[in-house]
Design a protein around this motif. Sequence first.
Motif, PDB file in Angstrom:
ATOM      1  N   TRP A 196       0.838  -1.193   0.000  1.00  0.00           N
ATOM      2  CA  TRP A 196       0.000   0.000   0.000  1.00  0.00           C
ATOM      3  C   TRP A 196       0.870   1.239   0.000  1.00  0.00           C
ATOM      4  CZ3 TRP A 196       1.307   2.790   4.262  1.00  0.00           C
ATOM      5  CH2 TRP A 196       1.715   2.109   5.397  1.00  0.00           C
ATOM      6  N   VAL A 248       0.438   5.584   1.147  1.00  0.00           N
ATOM      7  CA  VAL A 248      -0.367   6.640   1.765  1.00  0.00           C
ATOM      8  C   VAL A 248       0.303   7.968   1.439  1.00  0.00           C
ATOM      9  CG1 VAL A 248      -1.074   7.685   3.942  1.00  0.00           C
ATOM     10  CG2 VAL A 248      -1.317   5.224   3.613  1.00  0.00           C
ATOM     11  N   SER A 256      -2.027  10.177  11.269  1.00  0.00           N
ATOM     12  CA  SER A 256      -2.885   9.025  11.005  1.00  0.00           C
ATOM     13  C   SER A 256      -2.146   7.745  11.383  1.00  0.00           C
ATOM     14  CB  SER A 256      -3.285   8.967   9.527  1.00  0.00           C
ATOM     15  OG  SER A 256      -4.071  10.083   9.169  1.00  0.00           O
ATOM     16  N   VAL A 307      -1.957   4.020  10.690  1.00  0.00           N
ATOM     17  CA  VAL A 307      -2.418   3.121   9.632  1.00  0.00           C
ATOM     18  C   VAL A 307      -1.990   1.692   9.924  1.00  0.00           C
ATOM     19  CG1 VAL A 307      -2.377   4.962   7.929  1.00  0.00           C
ATOM     20  CG2 VAL A 307      -0.364   3.533   8.217  1.00  0.00           C
ATOM     21  N   ASP A 308      -2.807   0.759   9.452  1.00  0.00           N
ATOM     22  CA  ASP A 308      -2.538  -0.662   9.641  1.00  0.00           C
ATOM     23  C   ASP A 308      -1.299  -1.067   8.837  1.00  0.00           C
ATOM     24  OD1 ASP A 308      -2.922  -3.657   8.662  1.00  0.00           O
ATOM     25  OD2 ASP A 308      -4.120  -3.426  10.491  1.00  0.00           O
ATOM     26  N   THR A 313      -2.401  -3.327   5.666  1.00  0.00           N
ATOM     27  CA  THR A 313      -3.417  -2.871   4.710  1.00  0.00           C
ATOM     28  C   THR A 313      -3.327  -1.388   4.378  1.00  0.00           C
ATOM     29  OG1 THR A 313      -5.062  -2.348   6.412  1.00  0.00           O
ATOM     30  CG2 THR A 313      -4.971  -4.631   5.617  1.00  0.00           C
ATOM     31  N   GLY A 314      -2.725  -0.594   5.247  1.00  0.00           N
ATOM     32  CA  GLY A 314      -2.673   0.844   5.028  1.00  0.00           C
ATOM     33  C   GLY A 314      -3.954   1.566   5.422  1.00  0.00           C
ATOM     34  N   LYS A 315      -4.933   0.842   5.958  1.00  0.00           N
ATOM     35  CA  LYS A 315      -6.181   1.472   6.379  1.00  0.00           C
ATOM     36  C   LYS A 315      -5.972   2.263   7.666  1.00  0.00           C
ATOM     37  CE  LYS A 315      -9.288  -1.917   4.245  1.00  0.00           C
ATOM     38  NZ  LYS A 315     -10.392  -2.885   4.466  1.00  0.00           N
ATOM     39  N   VAL A 316      -6.649   3.398   7.763  1.00  0.00           N
ATOM     40  CA  VAL A 316      -6.493   4.271   8.921  1.00  0.00           C
ATOM     41  C   VAL A 316      -7.242   3.702  10.122  1.00  0.00           C
ATOM     42  CG1 VAL A 316      -6.921   6.568   9.838  1.00  0.00           C
ATOM     43  CG2 VAL A 316      -6.183   6.300   7.464  1.00  0.00           C
ATOM     44  N   LYS A 317      -6.535   3.562  11.246  1.00  0.00           N
ATOM     45  CA  LYS A 317      -7.152   3.096  12.490  1.00  0.00           C
ATOM     46  C   LYS A 317      -7.725   4.258  13.291  1.00  0.00           C
ATOM     47  CE  LYS A 317      -4.409  -1.104  13.188  1.00  0.00           C
ATOM     48  NZ  LYS A 317      -3.577  -1.871  14.157  1.00  0.00           N
ATOM     49  N   ARG A 354      -7.069   8.924  13.937  1.00  0.00           N
ATOM     50  CA  ARG A 354      -6.350  10.149  13.605  1.00  0.00           C
ATOM     51  C   ARG A 354      -6.340  11.081  14.806  1.00  0.00           C
ATOM     52  NH1 ARG A 354      -8.833  10.277   7.805  1.00  0.00           N
ATOM     53  NH2 ARG A 354      -7.024   9.668   6.537  1.00  0.00           N
TER      54      ARG A 354
END
Length: 292
Positions: A183, A185, A215, A217-218, A221-225, A227
């Motif tokens: 990923w 970002v 942010s 991020v995982d 996955t790069g998904k934001v947990k 902020r």
Amino acid sequence: MTTELVEQKVRETLHAVDLDRVRAPGDLVERVMRRRARRRFSQVAGTAAAVAAITVGAVFGFGGGGVSDQDRPARPAQSPEGWQPWRTDARGAVERGCLVDGSALYCAGSKYDAAKFDANTGELLWTVKVNGDGGFGADHPVAVRDGVFYGYRNHTAEKGQDGNYAPGTDLMAVDTDSGEVLWTVELASDNRDDQAVLLIDGAVLANAPKDRTLSAVDPRTGKVKWRHSWGKGIWCDRVVLSGVPYLLCSPETKKPGLTDVLRLDPTTGRTTKVTALPGRQQIVGTWGTGSS
């Protein structure tokens, strides 16, 4: 606490640090005490982060007791078994720095934002090409953890109307086994310094998607947990102690008044104000933080 007492406690603490059972230079304490940052060390030592950086197992307070240099067992340097000297002619793959992780060497250069070498043989295992022309020459490796390599790269390969590189920086995560980019970002700016990206417990803390926002991020996955943001006209220094992020935030004025010391929960981002310190305080580094 007076300057004299601060220096005395710092000396005691540095004498007590084991440094992973490796003998430190005998004049280490004097070297540390002679160093100066933007302010006198005695002033900075009053900040929560600076104190936490020196102590073991606490955010505030200095450790007592001492172990003399003579009591530290010396461990001679030794090459891994079977290792032989080697050199590489992989141009464009190493000139921006390298990181060692186990038997692997992760580098970056003008042609590759990431390149993995076998540290024992020098064999090039995989590469990730630069996006565009390589940007500012600062696409250095950030970190390697739990099978993921983190590095900077250009957000776009396109150039501006003037023919120069169009600004934009991504944080990139790469699988260390396959070399696959997991990923990216986009960061808030092209500032690729030590505070742009920090590794915390269970996440990567990135200066994104805009200024004055962090942010988490995982890693896979790069998904934001979560902020965390702060207002305009405030600057926050950042540091990670034992996997936990801390901020030192103060107004960007000539007379800032107070610096707030904030602790962010690495799992939820929940903010706890630890204390407020007079004046503008800054982080100068960390040392043997242990577990807090």
